[in-house]
Every structure is written in structure tokens, then in C-alpha cells.
Design an enzyme around this catalytic site. Structure first.
Site, PDB file in Angstrom:
ATOM      1  N   HIS A 377      59.152  -3.842 -18.666  1.00  0.00           N
ATOM      2  CA  HIS A 377      60.360  -3.395 -19.362  1.00  0.00           C
ATOM      3  C   HIS A 377      60.656  -1.916 -19.125  1.00  0.00           C
ATOM      4  O   HIS A 377      61.730  -1.429 -19.436  1.00  0.00           O
ATOM      5  CB  HIS A 377      60.248  -3.705 -20.863  1.00  0.00           C
ATOM      6  CG  HIS A 377      61.552  -4.124 -21.477  1.00  0.00           C
ATOM      7  ND1 HIS A 377      62.757  -3.549 -21.122  1.00  0.00           N
ATOM      8  CD2 HIS A 377      61.847  -5.073 -22.405  1.00  0.00           C
ATOM      9  CE1 HIS A 377      63.727  -4.112 -21.826  1.00  0.00           C
ATOM     10  NE2 HIS A 377      63.203  -5.053 -22.602  1.00  0.00           N
ATOM     11  N   ASP A 381      65.387  -4.385 -17.367  1.00  0.00           N
ATOM     12  CA  ASP A 381      65.864  -4.881 -18.649  1.00  0.00           C
ATOM     13  C   ASP A 381      66.022  -6.397 -18.545  1.00  0.00           C
ATOM     14  O   ASP A 381      65.985  -6.962 -17.454  1.00  0.00           O
ATOM     15  CB  ASP A 381      67.199  -4.234 -19.008  1.00  0.00           C
ATOM     16  CG  ASP A 381      67.006  -2.762 -19.338  1.00  0.00           C
ATOM     17  OD1 ASP A 381      65.923  -2.411 -19.842  1.00  0.00           O
ATOM     18  OD2 ASP A 381      67.926  -1.968 -19.075  1.00  0.00           O
TER      19      ASP A 381
END
Lengths: 412, 323
Positions: A377, A381
Site C-alpha cells: 500500500h 492504492d
């Protein structure tokens, strides 16, 4: 003039290496480029070449021994000094059994007969037999720190290796040879060394990378049809489709370096191969430019090499993305752990007939594949992951695009 | 806090418990008029009278047997034996009655009995008055074995022993009665079976009870001059043994030496070694060694007696063997 042969640094992370097998003996004449030894590094077993012509004067390290990078492992006489090795020149490390009168043909035969298992057994001889003993806590801590206790000098009573010696030894000696004495490697089992490397990497990954997981279901009807015609595997389609998708979503093909994501120009897909010795991740380099057939060929080559323990350093280096396929094991879907510093790993499940509803609302049966992307992450995204998987899905559901695509030049 | 002797600390404990609980009484040879062979019962006869401070004939089996019966009947006797060697005369009452009664009768009775017995060598009293029989009692399940080393422990442990519903062998050292130390006034108890780290260290754990605690502390002092930091653990009880404290210390120092005054063969040190090795083998940096008395009846001859008892030099030598 004597030439000292040292343990080479065969990868960036290599700090020590194990001589699995000498392919030469004292007194042998060596020519440049000849394979002189099989060396196990932290990544793989690989062959070591002679850099110069010469005569083997002494082998300084026994088979099975692990030494730090830079340690002198053999001494050659450079060209022009052809006189045979004298008894005085021999070192205690030499094994008397290996007499140079043996005919080369016999030697080769012997070598060939020497099964891998026997080699393993030889290697598991406890290294402590020359030195003193080691205290339980010294053994425990050495094992925890991955130190080779056989290589630590003991200062306790009677030369016993005590905790303080292990603590002192920490900086200079690094990871674990399998034959550390305390827990000898099982003859036919997985490599303890590989296990430790995997353990270290995966722990680091799981602790440092904020993973998230996105799964898509892919209709594989067309892949299965094409596959039969083209004689390639489902995995080959997946690797190829992934390469194409990475090309279109370069952000997924980036590495996390010094606190930022850096897009990589070439697409190097590592594929997880579970072998009897342990898990390897050989890399298909530059597969953004390769055809389906070429990818298929290279994948097969690498898998074969992995199983035979013949992977070389170059095969393991430079991966930018990883695919882990458990489809052949019947796993429906799973999530994999990212290999740092890569941004993602694709977990491939099995193709299984499922009831689906088509655009007209009619039920039908289709072969469905579930792909799970584990994404970092910090780099990606959710939307990045979803778009990437969307592209991958579209390639696999229309595999004709993979077959006709005119990417780069064939290397066949 | 006032500094008093072990003798006074024990006296305080008995006195306070007798004041607190009318079921507590003391019996033994010379505990009344003579105020105890070692003067532990000084002033008790005057204060509590001859119903609660009972002089007995020289008959250890009778003393312990009577005390055992009284305990089963609901009293809380403290039986004083003149030396621990004479406990052997009463061994049938100790091991065959006191230790097993509650178990044999399915918990219908308990034996809240304390047997106080001085022991230990160093006063040229000959073999029959000088032994340390800690291990003998430790061997028998059902008996608490409590052994103080300092005055504060003597008071705190004796009060807990008197209140315990188990039979307790409370083993005192003749050489420590005059040892002084700070002891809290009034109510002060120490739970049975909790060891005490008398000195902190990181290099080796010395495990001891009673007078050997002082030997260990002295040895630690000597070792400290060479930069070796010995931790001294006073077990304070051999049943129950505070293994958590022992193991925590061994895991910290990675080495241990047991130091017991009595015979090495079959001593409690061996038991402790076995437990340490079983539980903390991987934490050891050296074999656990033992220091113990010579396997001989205690000699009368002063020089020989001294040679038969472990001393500081032996402890230091053992520690050096494993460093």
C-alpha cells in the site's frame, strides 16, 4: 607464482558460501573457464569457474565447509609452474583419500555415482569434532543468530565455546550453514539454509510492508481452448498476460527503494518454484518483450533448473514482480507475501468450473480462475491494483491478444 | 528497624504467635526452665506458663508423636529438638505420621505442626550433634522444609510455618543464632517457598540455604574483585522449592553452582541440578556444579571438621571451573 582463489561474492547479499563440491583435486591442471567447484550461496547453488590457467596446489576448504566471502579456498600455481605438488606443500585440509594416481575416467565415474544424498550426509558431519565443545546456551544463541558455531573459537574451560564467544563472533560471521552441528540438515529434506533465507525475507516483508489484497475471477474458457492448440501451459498465459499488464501499468512494476517507489524499465517476473530443497524464485528477465512461446520455453527451463539445483546467480537476480501459482495443487485462491522491494505479488489459484450468469442473465458453466494481487500500500492504492487486475483479466479472457501481439523479437 | 539476633527473631516469632493464637504451644527438652538449649525460648515459660511451654523428657519420638497428635486434635504445637540429628530418633513420627496423616485420612485432619531443629557444624560437637540433614526431610513428600539464614527471614518464615496447616521442618543453624540483622517489629511474615535473591549478579548463580548463604556472599565478594558478578539466591525452603526464582536467575547468568553444607551424595544440590538441567538446559553456558560437605561423619577434630565443611575457597574454585 601462486594464485590464491578466494570465495567469490556471487550476489549482493552474499556474505559467505559453502563449497558443495570440488570439481578439481590437488595436482589437477586447470584451464581458464573450467568449472572448479559448486558453491552454495544464500540464494542458490552455482558453479564457480577458474579465472586463469594453472595447477591446483592446495584445496584449503573441505567440501561442506562454509566460509566468509574473501576466504582463500584454494591455491593454484600460475601458468609456467607445472611441477607436481610436493608432499610438503600439502596442507592438513587435504584429504588423503584423493590420490592423484587415479585415472581421470575413474574419477569422473566416482563423481557421477556419488549421489546427492551421500553428499548431504558428508556435509552434515559435525564441525565441532576438531575443536572443543559448546555450551547449550552458546548453541542456542548461535542458532538464533544464524552463526556457524563450528567456526567460533571457544575460550571457556577446555576450549568450550561459551555465550561470550558467540556474542563476540556476531559481527564477522553471518548466516547459517546447514551443517551447524546443532541441527544437521536432513539428508533428503529441505535445505535449512533456504528455509532461513525465506524466513528472514518473509518476516521482513510481513512486518514492514502494509499488504492489501484484491481478488478477481477470470473466465478462462478461451485460454483453455488456445492452450491446447499452442501447446503451452495455463501458467504461460498468465505470465505473458502479467507481463503485458505490467507494461501497461508500470507503477505496479516498481520497487520500493529508499522510501520511494521507483518504476522499473524492464519487466522481470519471478516465479515461485517449490522444490524438494525449498522455495526458489527464478526470474524471467525482460519478459515485457518476449512472445508467449518464448516465455513458455524460459519458464520451463527455469523450473527444470530449480528442481535440479542448477540455478545460477543471474537466474535469481533482478525480479520486479512475482507470480506464485498454486493452481496445480488444487488451491482455489490464496494470498501471497510480497518479496521486498517489489510492489506486488500475484497469487494464482486453480481453474475450476463454476456456475456463472451471462449478460443475458442465463446461467452457464465456465472455467473460472481466481487471481489475488497482494499489493504494497506504500506503492499502490486499491484502484491501482484493481486496474491492473482488470487489464490482466481482459488479456486472459481474450488470449488472442497475447498470441498475436507483436512484442519485440523472438529469440529462437 | 532494630537489629536483633536470629535467636531473638525466633523468640519474637514464637512469642507473637503464642499471643495471637492460644492453640500455639511449645514443647521440647529444656524449653521451659532452662529457656532452651540455645536460649530461643527465653522468657516464654514466665509469660505463658507451663501448660503452653512444656518441658519434656529426652524422648524425641515421644515429643514429635505427642505434638503430631495434638496437631491432629486442633492445637498448633512447636516441637523443639535439641539437634537435628535427634530427629532421626523421631523419624517414624515425622515421616510415617506427621507427613502422611492428612493424605492417609483423605483430608479429614491436618497436622499443623512445626518441628524446630538446630543443626550444622562448626562447634566441635562430634558427628551426632553436627549434621545438616536438610536433604533427608526434603526427600519426604508432605513435609515442608524451611531454612532461614538471616534474622528477618527467621522471624517471617517461622510465623508462616506456625500458621501453615502442613507439618513443617524448621531447620535452624547453630552457628547463626547470634547473627544480627534488621528485623521488622511486630507482624511480619514471609510466604513459605519463596526464595530471596540476597545479592544480584550476572555471571553465575550461587544457590544456598542457611549458613552457606553467608559463605556464598563472601565468595561473591571475592569474585567481584576479579569482575565476576555472582548472584546469590537464598532458597529459604527446600519444600516447596522456588524453581521460578532459581530458573529466572539461571536464565540471567547462564551458570549455576549449588552450595550445601551437608553431604554431597544424595544432597539437595543434585536435585536442583536435575531440575535446572531439565528446565533450562538451553540457557546454560556451563555444567551446573555442586559444592558440598565431605562425605564423612562430621569429625570432632577442629581442623578436620573445618575441612569437611564447604568454605569460600571451594565456592570460588567451583565458580572458576565453569567460567
Amino acid at each position: 607464482m601462486p594464485i590464491e582463489i578466494t570465495m567469490p561474492k556471487l550476489s549482493d547479499t552474499m556474505e559467505e558460501g559453502t563449497i558443495l563440491q570440488w570439481r578439481i583435486k590437488e595436482g589437477d591442471r586447470i584451464s581458464k573457464g573450467q568449472i572448479i567447484a559448486e558453491v552454495e550461496t544464500d540464494k542458490a547453488a552455482m558453479e564457480m569457474e577458474a579465472f586463469e590457467d594453472g595447477l591446483v596446489r592446495a584445496l584449503k576448504v573441505d567440501e561442506g565447509a562454509t566460509v566468509p566471502v574473501g576466504t582463500v579456498i584454494a591455491v593454484f600455481d600460475g601458468e609456467g609452474k607445472a611441477e607436481p605438488v610436493t608432499e610438503e606443500a600439502r596442507t592438513p585440509a587435504e584429504k588423503p583419500a584423493e590420490k592423484s594416481e587415479e585415472k581421470p575416467a575413474e574419477k569422473a565415474e566416482e563423481k557421477a555415482e556419488e549421489k546427492a544424498e551421500e553428499r548431504m550426509l558428508k556435509r552434515s558431519a559435525p564441525p565441532l569434532e576438531q575443536g572443543g565443545s559448546a555450551s547449550p546456551v552458546a548453541r542456542k544463541i548461535a542458532l538464533e543468530k544464524g552463526l556457524d558455531i563450528g567456526r567460533i573459537r571457544g575460550t571457556g574451560p577446555g576450549g568450550r565455546i561459551v555465550l561470550a564467544d558467540v556474542e563476540r563472533a556476531t559481527p564477522q560471521i553471518a548466516p547459517p550453514p546447514a551443517e551447524a552441528g546443532a541441527k544437521p540438515e536432513r539428508a533428503a529434506g529441505k535445505s535449512v539454509k533456504i528455509r532461513r533465507i525465506v524466513a528472514r525475507k518473509m518476516l521482513e516483508s510481513w512486518q514492514n510492508i502494509p499488504h492489501f489484497f484484491v481478488t478477481v475471477a477470470v473466465d478462462m474458457t478461451d485460454v483453455i481452448r488456445f492452450r491446447k492448440d499452442l501447446e503451452v501451459s495455463i501458467n504461460d498465459f498468465i505470465v505473458t498476460a502479467t507481463a503485458r499488464s505490467l507494461h501497461e501499468h508500470p507503477w505496479v512494476n516498481s520497487l520500493w527503494i529508499d522510501g520511494e517507489a521507483v518504476e522499473q524499465e524492464s519487466i522481470n517476473i519471478a516465479m515461485a518454484v517449490a522444490t524438494e530443497r525449498g522455495l526458489y524464485n527464478p526470474v524471467i528477465h525482460d519478459c515485457g518483450n518476449l512472445s508467449l512461446k518464448e516465455i513458455s520455453r524460459r519458464t520451463r527451463d527455469l523450473a527444470d533448473k530449480a528442481h535440479l539445483g542448477k540455478l545460477v546467480h543471474a537466474d535469481l537476480e533482478g525480479g520486479t514482480f512475482t507470480i506464485s501459482n498454486m493452481g496445480m495443487l488444487g488451491v482455489e485462491s490464496f494470498s501471497a507475501i510480497i518479496t521486498p522491494p517489489q510492489a506486488a505479488v500475484l497469487a494464482v489459484g486453480t481453474v475450476k468450473g463454476e456456475v456463472v450468469v451471462d449478460d443475458q442473465g442465463e446461467p452457464g458453466i465456465a472455467p473460472i480462475l481466481r487471481l489475488t494481487l497482494s499489493a504494497d500500500h506504500r506503492t499502490l492504492d486499491g484502484a491501482d491494483a484493481a486496474e491492473f487486475l482488470g487489464t490482466l483479466k481482459s488479456y486472459l479472457e481474450a488470449p488472442v491478444t497475447l498470441v498475436t501481439c507483436n512484442y519485440g523479437q523472438e529469440k529462437e | 528497624m532494630p537489629e536483633i539476633t536470629c535467636r531473638e527473631a525466633l523468640n519474637q516469632a514464637i512469642r507473637e504467635e503464642m499471643e495471637r493464637d492460644p492453640a500455639v504451644f511449645i514443647l521440647g527438652e529444656d524449653v521451659g526452665l532452662y529457656e532452651g538449649s540455645f536460649k530461643v525460648t527465653r522468657g516464654l515459660l514466665a509469660k505463658f506458663g507451663d501448660k503452653r511451654v512444656v518441658d519434656t523428657p529426652i524422648a524425641e519420638a515421644g515429643i514429635v508423636g505427642l505434638a503430631c497428635g495434638a496437631a491432629m486434635a486442633g492445637l498448633r504445637p512447636i516441637a523443639e529438638l535439641m539437634t537435628v540429628n535427634f530427629a532421626i530418633v523421631a523419624m517414624d513420627q515425622i515421616m510415617n505420621s506427621a507427613a502422611v496423616a492428612r493424605y492417609m485420612f483423605g483430608g479429614q485432619c491436618s497436622v499443623p505442626l512445626v518441628i524446630r531443629a538446630p543443626g550444622g557444624a562448626g562447634h566441635q560437637l562430634g558427628a551426632q550433634h553436627s549434621h545438616t540433614l536438610d536433604a533427608l526431610f526434603m526427600h519426604c513428600p508432605g513435609l515442608r522444609v524451611v531454612i532461614p539464614s538471616i534474622p528477618a527471614d527467621a522471624k517471617g518464615l517461622l510465623k508462616s510455618a506456625i500458621r501453615s496447616d502442613d507439618p513443617v521442618m524448621f531447620l535452624e543453624h547453630e552457628g547463626l543464632y547470634a547473627t544480627k540483622g534488621e528485623v521488622p517489629d511486630g507482624e511480619y511474615t514471609i510466604p513459605l517457598g519463596v526464595a530471596d535473591v540476597k545479592r544480584q549478579g550476572k555471571d553465575v548463580t550461587l544457590l544456598a540455604v542457611s549458613r552457606m548463604v553467608y559463605v556464598c556472599l563472601e565468595a561473591a565478594e571475592l569474585l567481584a574483585r576479579d569482575g565476576i558478578e555472582a548472584e546469590v539466591v537464598d532458597l529459604r525452603a527446600l519444600n516447596p522449592i522456588d524453581m521460578p526464582t532459581v530458573l529466572a536467575s539461571v536464565r540471567k547468568t547462564h551458570r549455576a553452582v549449588t552450595v550445601e553444607e551437608s553431604w554431597l551424595t544424595g544432597g539437595w544440590g543434585g536435585e536442583l541440578v536435575a531440575r535446572i538441567v531439565a528446565a533450562a538446559f538451553d540457557d546454560l553456558d556451563a555444567p551446573v556444579l555442586r559444592v558440598g560437605g565431605a562425605d564423612v561423619p562430621m569429625p570432632y577434630n577442629k581442623a578436620l571438621e573445618k575441612a569437611a565443611i564447604p568454605d569460600v575457597a571451594q565456592v570460588v574454585a567451583r565458580v572458576r571451573e565453569i567460567l
